[in-house]
Design a protein around this motif. Structure first.
Motif, PDB file in Angstrom:
ATOM      1  N   VAL A   1      67.867  68.842  11.706  1.00 26.48           N
ATOM      2  CA  VAL A   1      67.425  69.411  12.978  1.00 26.48           C
ATOM      3  C   VAL A   1      65.985  68.997  13.276  1.00 26.48           C
ATOM      4  N   VAL A   2      65.154  68.913  12.259  1.00 29.23           N
ATOM      5  CA  VAL A   2      63.787  68.420  12.449  1.00 29.23           C
ATOM      6  C   VAL A   2      63.817  66.977  12.938  1.00 29.23           C
ATOM      7  N   ARG A   3      64.696  66.163  12.378  1.00 25.70           N
ATOM      8  CA  ARG A   3      64.839  64.781  12.846  1.00 25.70           C
ATOM      9  C   ARG A   3      65.223  64.763  14.323  1.00 25.70           C
ATOM     10  N   MET A   4      66.171  65.602  14.701  1.00 27.41           N
ATOM     11  CA  MET A   4      66.591  65.673  16.101  1.00 27.41           C
ATOM     12  C   MET A   4      65.415  66.064  16.996  1.00 27.41           C
ATOM     13  N   TYR A   5      64.671  67.079  16.575  1.00 29.44           N
ATOM     14  CA  TYR A   5      63.519  67.546  17.350  1.00 29.44           C
ATOM     15  C   TYR A   5      62.492  66.428  17.532  1.00 29.44           C
ATOM     16  N   ARG A   6      62.172  65.742  16.451  1.00 25.99           N
ATOM     17  CA  ARG A   6      61.174  64.656  16.533  1.00 25.99           C
ATOM     18  C   ARG A   6      61.673  63.505  17.400  1.00 25.99           C
ATOM     19  N   GLU A   7      62.949  63.196  17.285  1.00 26.87           N
ATOM     20  CA  GLU A   7      63.524  62.145  18.128  1.00 26.87           C
ATOM     21  C   GLU A   7      63.478  62.560  19.606  1.00 26.87           C
ATOM     22  N   ALA A   8      63.759  63.825  19.868  1.00 26.21           N
ATOM     23  CA  ALA A   8      63.700  64.324  21.253  1.00 26.21           C
ATOM     24  C   ALA A   8      62.274  64.255  21.785  1.00 26.21           C
TER      25      ALA A   8
ATOM     26  N   ASP B   1      63.368  81.416  16.935  1.00 26.70           N
ATOM     27  CA  ASP B   1      62.125  80.716  16.632  1.00 26.70           C
ATOM     28  C   ASP B   1      61.997  79.320  17.243  1.00 26.70           C
ATOM     29  N   HIS B   2      63.087  78.745  17.720  1.00 30.68           N
ATOM     30  CA  HIS B   2      63.045  77.352  18.163  1.00 30.68           C
ATOM     31  C   HIS B   2      63.812  77.101  19.459  1.00 30.68           C
ATOM     32  N   ALA B   3      63.771  78.048  20.379  1.00 36.69           N
ATOM     33  CA  ALA B   3      64.503  77.883  21.643  1.00 36.69           C
ATOM     34  C   ALA B   3      64.002  76.672  22.425  1.00 36.69           C
ATOM     35  N   GLU B   4      62.710  76.445  22.434  1.00 37.65           N
ATOM     36  CA  GLU B   4      62.159  75.284  23.151  1.00 37.65           C
ATOM     37  C   GLU B   4      62.587  73.980  22.487  1.00 37.65           C
ATOM     38  N   ASP B   5      62.678  73.982  21.160  1.00 39.76           N
ATOM     39  CA  ASP B   5      63.140  72.792  20.449  1.00 39.76           C
ATOM     40  C   ASP B   5      64.592  72.494  20.820  1.00 39.76           C
ATOM     41  N   SER B   6      65.409  73.535  20.890  1.00 44.31           N
ATOM     42  CA  SER B   6      66.804  73.363  21.282  1.00 44.31           C
ATOM     43  C   SER B   6      66.902  72.766  22.681  1.00 44.31           C
ATOM     44  N   LEU B   7      66.042  73.220  23.571  1.00 47.63           N
ATOM     45  CA  LEU B   7      66.042  72.686  24.931  1.00 47.63           C
ATOM     46  C   LEU B   7      65.697  71.194  24.929  1.00 47.63           C
TER      47      LEU B   7
END
Length: 99
Positions: free
Chosen positions: A82-89, A20-26
């Motif tokens: 992980v949401v924090r990481m995504y938003r920071e990215a 569900d979140h491959a783009e977020d991982s990238l």
């Protein structure tokens, strides 16, 4: 830190992230993982200190470790981190984050 998460928890988080979140991982690997040249990423594991990915860089699989902002001990702490990481990215890349 000892592994606070069971194999089942790690597998469930990995499956969710990769399905569900491959783009977020990238995005996370490109910014927080220090691999701006990555073209794909998949979560491979995690422990209480961080999350592990394999990123594709120049056609090769490269391990990427991204530390959590603090040690985690419970499954309920993983999603907000992980949401924090995504938003920071997203902020680092200047792209809008999903709500």
């Amino acid at each position: 830190m000892a592994q606070p998460f069971t194999d089942e928890i790690v597998a469930a988080v990995r499956r969710h992230m990769n399905d569900d979140h491959a783009e977020d991982s990238l995005l996370i690997c490109r910014t927080l993982g220090g691999r701006p040249d990555a073209t794909a990423a998949a979560m491979t594991g995690m422990d209480g200190d961080g999350i592990d990915f394999t990123a594709v860089v120049d056609g090769r699989d490269v391990p990427v470790r991204v530390p959590f902002s603090r040690p985690l001990t419970e499954r309920a702490e993983v999603r907000p981190e992980v949401v924090r990481m995504y938003r920071e990215a997203c902020a680092a890349l200047g792209v809008p984050a999903r709500s």
